[in-house]
Design a protein around this motif. Structure first.
Motif, short mmCIF file in Angstrom:
data_model
loop_
_atom_site.label_atom_id
_atom_site.label_comp_id
_atom_site.label_asym_id
_atom_site.label_seq_id
_atom_site.Cartn_x
_atom_site.Cartn_y
_atom_site.Cartn_z
N SER A 47 0.84 -1.20 0.00
CA SER A 47 0.00 0.00 0.00
C SER A 47 0.87 1.25 0.00
CB SER A 47 -0.91 0.03 1.23
OG SER A 47 -0.17 0.27 2.40
N GLU A 48 0.29 2.32 -0.50
CA GLU A 48 0.97 3.60 -0.49
C GLU A 48 1.25 4.03 0.95
OE1 GLU A 48 3.03 6.48 -2.31
OE2 GLU A 48 1.98 4.89 -3.38
N GLU A 49 0.34 3.71 1.87
CA GLU A 49 0.51 4.09 3.27
C GLU A 49 1.77 3.46 3.88
OE1 GLU A 49 -2.17 4.31 7.28
OE2 GLU A 49 -2.32 2.48 6.11
N VAL A 50 1.96 2.17 3.66
CA VAL A 50 3.14 1.48 4.20
C VAL A 50 4.41 2.07 3.58
CG1 VAL A 50 4.36 -0.73 4.35
CG2 VAL A 50 1.90 -0.62 4.80
N LEU A 51 4.39 2.32 2.28
CA LEU A 51 5.55 2.91 1.62
C LEU A 51 5.84 4.30 2.18
CD1 LEU A 51 7.78 2.71 -0.49
CD2 LEU A 51 6.14 3.56 -2.18
N GLU A 52 4.81 5.11 2.38
CA GLU A 52 5.01 6.46 2.93
C GLU A 52 5.59 6.41 4.34
OE1 GLU A 52 1.30 8.56 2.57
OE2 GLU A 52 1.47 8.66 0.39
N VAL A 53 5.16 5.46 5.14
CA VAL A 53 5.72 5.32 6.49
C VAL A 53 7.20 4.99 6.41
CG1 VAL A 53 5.69 3.90 8.58
CG2 VAL A 53 3.55 4.75 7.63
N ALA A 54 7.56 4.05 5.54
CA ALA A 54 8.98 3.69 5.39
C ALA A 54 9.79 4.90 4.90
CB ALA A 54 9.12 2.52 4.42
N GLU A 55 9.24 5.63 3.94
CA GLU A 55 9.95 6.80 3.41
C GLU A 55 10.08 7.91 4.45
OE1 GLU A 55 7.51 7.62 0.00
OE2 GLU A 55 8.77 6.41 -1.33
N SER A 56 9.15 7.99 5.39
CA SER A 56 9.19 9.06 6.38
C SER A 56 10.07 8.73 7.58
CB SER A 56 7.78 9.42 6.85
OG SER A 56 7.22 8.36 7.61
N CYS A 57 10.52 7.49 7.71
CA CYS A 57 11.42 7.13 8.80
C CYS A 57 12.70 7.93 8.63
CB CYS A 57 11.72 5.64 8.78
SG CYS A 57 12.88 5.13 10.07
N PRO A 58 13.09 8.70 9.66
CA PRO A 58 14.24 9.60 9.51
C PRO A 58 15.57 8.89 9.23
CG PRO A 58 13.47 9.59 11.78
CD PRO A 58 12.48 8.80 10.98
N ILE A 59 15.66 7.61 9.54
CA ILE A 59 16.93 6.91 9.30
C ILE A 59 16.78 5.69 8.40
CG2 ILE A 59 18.12 7.72 11.36
CD1 ILE A 59 17.24 5.05 12.64
N GLU A 60 15.65 5.58 7.72
CA GLU A 60 15.37 4.47 6.82
C GLU A 60 15.56 3.12 7.50
OE1 GLU A 60 17.52 4.95 3.12
OE2 GLU A 60 16.22 6.59 2.51
N ALA A 61 14.98 2.98 8.69
CA ALA A 61 15.08 1.73 9.43
C ALA A 61 14.08 0.68 8.95
CB ALA A 61 14.87 1.98 10.92
N ILE A 62 13.14 1.08 8.11
CA ILE A 62 12.10 0.17 7.64
C ILE A 62 12.44 -0.31 6.24
CG2 ILE A 62 9.65 -0.09 7.11
CD1 ILE A 62 9.15 2.24 9.11
N GLY A 63 12.60 -1.63 6.13
CA GLY A 63 12.88 -2.24 4.83
C GLY A 63 11.65 -2.95 4.31
N ILE A 64 11.41 -2.83 3.03
CA ILE A 64 10.26 -3.48 2.39
C ILE A 64 10.75 -4.29 1.20
CG2 ILE A 64 8.08 -3.13 1.18
CD1 ILE A 64 7.87 -0.39 2.54
N THR A 65 10.31 -5.53 1.13
CA THR A 65 10.57 -6.36 -0.05
C THR A 65 9.26 -6.99 -0.49
OG1 THR A 65 11.14 -8.28 1.32
CG2 THR A 65 12.97 -6.93 0.54
N ASP A 66 9.16 -7.27 -1.78
CA ASP A 66 7.98 -7.95 -2.31
C ASP A 66 7.98 -9.37 -1.75
OD1 ASP A 66 6.56 -9.76 -4.27
OD2 ASP A 66 6.10 -7.81 -5.18
N ALA A 67 6.90 -9.76 -1.10
CA ALA A 67 6.85 -11.07 -0.45
C ALA A 67 6.91 -12.23 -1.44
CB ALA A 67 5.60 -11.18 0.41
N ASP A 68 6.49 -12.00 -2.68
CA ASP A 68 6.49 -13.07 -3.67
C ASP A 68 7.81 -13.16 -4.43
OD1 ASP A 68 3.85 -13.89 -3.11
OD2 ASP A 68 3.06 -12.30 -4.39
N THR A 69 8.37 -12.02 -4.80
CA THR A 69 9.56 -12.04 -5.65
C THR A 69 10.87 -11.82 -4.90
OG1 THR A 69 9.51 -9.66 -6.10
CG2 THR A 69 8.19 -11.10 -7.55
#
Length: 78
Positions: A47-69
């Motif tokens: 979701s755009e919301e999860v991506l925005e939260v990751a992008e707003s983390c001041p130190i990029e502590a949130i990593g996101i990967t596609d669960a399928d690929t």
């Protein structure tokens, strides 16, 4: 076709406990007993919301990967 899902992980080694992730998306993130952010589930709906939260983390502590690929979604890589 199933909805896209992301594997979301907060890096405990770099999280500085701002709480921004849990405050911005409380249905997807919360804080552990030490006040560090964490995803409520290992996989979340893409979701755009999860991506925005990751992008707003001041130190990029949130990593996101596609669960399928396994392709990295955030932070962007080489």
């Amino acid at each position: 076709m199933t909805a896209a899902r992301w594997s979301v992980e907060v890096d405990k080694r770099v999280c500085v406990r701002t709480g921004l992730c849990a405050a911005s998306a409380p249905e997807e993130f919360d804080l552990d007993e030490d006040g560090q952010g964490r995803a409520r589930s290992g996989t979340l709906p893409a979701s755009e919301e999860v991506l925005e939260v990751a992008e707003s983390c001041p130190i990029e502590a949130i990593g996101i990967t596609d669960a399928d690929t396994g392709k990295r979604v955030f932070p962007p890589g080489p």
